[in-house]
Design an enzyme around this catalytic site. Structure first.
Site, mmCIF file in Angstrom:
data_model
loop_
_atom_site.group_PDB
_atom_site.id
_atom_site.type_symbol
_atom_site.label_atom_id
_atom_site.label_comp_id
_atom_site.label_asym_id
_atom_site.label_seq_id
_atom_site.Cartn_x
_atom_site.Cartn_y
_atom_site.Cartn_z
ATOM 1 N N HIS A 1 2.775 -1.770 -6.944
ATOM 2 C CA HIS A 1 3.413 -0.760 -6.105
ATOM 3 C C HIS A 1 4.924 -0.751 -6.317
ATOM 4 O O HIS A 1 5.715 -0.984 -5.397
ATOM 5 C CB HIS A 1 3.065 -0.997 -4.631
ATOM 6 C CG HIS A 1 1.648 -0.643 -4.311
ATOM 7 N ND1 HIS A 1 0.956 -1.172 -3.255
ATOM 8 C CD2 HIS A 1 0.781 0.198 -4.920
ATOM 9 C CE1 HIS A 1 -0.269 -0.680 -3.229
ATOM 10 N NE2 HIS A 1 -0.400 0.155 -4.236
ATOM 11 N N CYS B 1 -6.670 -10.409 -8.435
ATOM 12 C CA CYS B 1 -6.016 -11.650 -8.029
ATOM 13 C C CYS B 1 -7.065 -12.659 -7.558
ATOM 14 O O CYS B 1 -7.985 -12.293 -6.813
ATOM 15 C CB CYS B 1 -5.028 -11.361 -6.893
ATOM 16 S SG CYS B 1 -4.318 -12.836 -6.144
ATOM 17 N N HIS C 1 -5.928 1.406 1.778
ATOM 18 C CA HIS C 1 -5.248 0.531 0.815
ATOM 19 C C HIS C 1 -6.276 0.048 -0.203
ATOM 20 O O HIS C 1 -7.430 -0.225 0.127
ATOM 21 C CB HIS C 1 -4.629 -0.650 1.555
ATOM 22 C CG HIS C 1 -3.742 -1.512 0.700
ATOM 23 N ND1 HIS C 1 -4.239 -2.443 -0.176
ATOM 24 C CD2 HIS C 1 -2.386 -1.568 0.582
ATOM 25 C CE1 HIS C 1 -3.231 -3.046 -0.796
ATOM 26 N NE2 HIS C 1 -2.095 -2.537 -0.343
ATOM 27 N N GLU D 1 -6.787 -2.752 -1.775
ATOM 28 C CA GLU D 1 -7.435 -4.039 -1.486
ATOM 29 C C GLU D 1 -8.475 -3.889 -0.384
ATOM 30 O O GLU D 1 -9.580 -4.434 -0.480
ATOM 31 C CB GLU D 1 -6.396 -5.080 -1.069
ATOM 32 C CG GLU D 1 -7.008 -6.446 -0.773
ATOM 33 C CD GLU D 1 -6.013 -7.434 -0.208
ATOM 34 O OE1 GLU D 1 -6.394 -8.219 0.688
ATOM 35 O OE2 GLU D 1 -4.843 -7.432 -0.653
ATOM 36 N N THR E 1 -4.703 -9.448 2.468
ATOM 37 C CA THR E 1 -3.852 -10.586 2.100
ATOM 38 C C THR E 1 -2.367 -10.362 2.353
ATOM 39 O O THR E 1 -1.617 -11.331 2.516
ATOM 40 C CB THR E 1 -4.040 -10.945 0.614
ATOM 41 O OG1 THR E 1 -3.684 -9.818 -0.206
ATOM 42 C CG2 THR E 1 -5.478 -11.360 0.332
ATOM 43 N N CYS F 1 -2.309 -14.028 2.495
ATOM 44 C CA CYS F 1 -1.900 -14.834 1.343
ATOM 45 C C CYS F 1 -0.762 -15.780 1.734
ATOM 46 O O CYS F 1 0.213 -15.354 2.355
ATOM 47 C CB CYS F 1 -1.451 -13.919 0.199
ATOM 48 S SG CYS F 1 -0.867 -14.816 -1.258
ATOM 49 N N SER G 1 4.723 -0.174 -1.319
ATOM 50 C CA SER G 1 4.363 -1.583 -1.135
ATOM 51 C C SER G 1 4.241 -1.968 0.341
ATOM 52 O O SER G 1 5.227 -1.974 1.075
ATOM 53 C CB SER G 1 5.400 -2.479 -1.817
ATOM 54 O OG SER G 1 5.172 -3.831 -1.507
ATOM 55 N N ASN H 1 3.510 -4.985 1.303
ATOM 56 C CA ASN H 1 4.207 -6.262 1.347
ATOM 57 C C ASN H 1 5.710 -6.060 1.484
ATOM 58 O O ASN H 1 6.385 -6.760 2.240
ATOM 59 C CB ASN H 1 3.882 -7.060 0.086
ATOM 60 C CG ASN H 1 4.747 -8.295 -0.078
ATOM 61 O OD1 ASN H 1 5.634 -8.322 -0.927
ATOM 62 N ND2 ASN H 1 4.511 -9.308 0.736
#
Length: 288
Positions: free
Chosen positions: A42, A98, A130, A132, A168, A199, A227, A229
């Site tokens: 991202h 991952c 998303h 994931e 995560t 994570c 992103s 994150n």
């Protein structure tokens, strides 16, 4: 005024992203066409760099019509249907999921198998849509309940067994808040199974990033706009330093942010390449 510019050593690509990019670069060396299902990371700057090397980014609709090609699956992971479609269309897959996400997928699948027997529910704390999360929901044949905040808990039938997981890259404090709410409202605790699957690279970054933000006058947080994150970590910077600004690249840095600052810190998300943070640093050197 002498201005010091510090780049956070802990910022930048996580292992999963590094692995995906390495696999893409290795595959592109043979000169053959390589497709990637969704943005490999991202961060548009890194995506553009890889596309210049020959990577072709496609969406799920294009993937479903693709035949006899090589496709990279990024770190976010994919649902079982993606693997099935690739086999049907004779496409070769380079799987860069991952390892942390892969283990989470296996855990969600195992929990789903339990729900078939005990009428339970798999609950995933994450962002709807998303990549994931889509991969995780796919492990449950679309039956998992996705909640984005504590306000969504009403969607879960607490009279039935609950298996709680997290995307995560979500904030660990928000996950623990949701966990506590379930614990307070579920009468029989034996029907609640909690898996803190945030994570550790993400959760461990928060304290270090806050300390980094405290010791600098201004923070320039470099991250792609897509992103999750990046948004989460930038919010942590803001908690301790109100002069924390999020930019996609060096062109978004505003000189007005840097006035009266003697210490400028540059940091980023787990999807931010090191070369981009250094490029931002060079830009700031010219401004100051």
């Amino acid at each position: 005024m002498n201005v010091s510019i510090e780049i956070d050593e802990g910022s930048g690509f996580c292992f999963g992203v590094v692995n995906a990019i390495r696999k893409a670069e290795d595959a592109l060396k043979n000169g053959k066409t390589l497709y990637c299902l969704g943005d490999i990371v991202h961060n548009s700057m890194e995506v553009n760099r890889l596309e210049e090397l020959g990577l072709k980014t496609i969406d799920i609709k294009a993937f479903e019509t693709l035949t006899n090609e090589t496709v990279l699956l990024r770190a976010h992971g994919e649902p079982p249907s993606t693997y099935q479609k690739a086999k049907m269309n004779n496409n070769q897959l380079i799987d860069a999921t991952c390892p942390v996400v892969l283990q989470l997928q296996r855990s969600v699948l195992a929990a789903h198998k339990k729900t078939i027997k005990n009428n339970g529910q798999v609950v995933i704390f994450g962002k709807k849509g998303h990549a994931e999360v889509n991969g995780l929901v796919g492990q449950t044949n679309g039956k998992a309940i996705v909640i984005e905040s504590i306000k969504d808990i009403h969607k879960v039938d607490i009279s039935r067994p609950v298996y709680l997981f997290s995307q995560t890259t979500m904030r660990v404090d928000k996950f623990l808040e949701i966990k506590a709410s379930f614990e307070q409202n579920i009468a029989d605790q034996s029907t609640l199974e909690v898996h803190n699957t945030v994570c550790k690279r993400v959760s461990g970054r928060i304290k270090a990033l806050q300390e980094f933000s405290k010791r600098n006058d201004v923070i320039i947080f470099v991250s792609g706009k897509k992103s999750s994150n990046g948004k989460a970590l930038h919010s942590e910077c803001l908690k301790v330093n109100k002069k924390s600004y999020m930019v996609a690249d060096e062109t978004e840095v505003e000189s007005s942010w840097l006035t009266q600052a003697s210490k400028i810190g540059i940091c980023g998300a787990t999807s931010t390449p090191d070369w981009l943070m250094h490029k931002v640093a060079k830009c700031i050197e010219c401004i100051t």
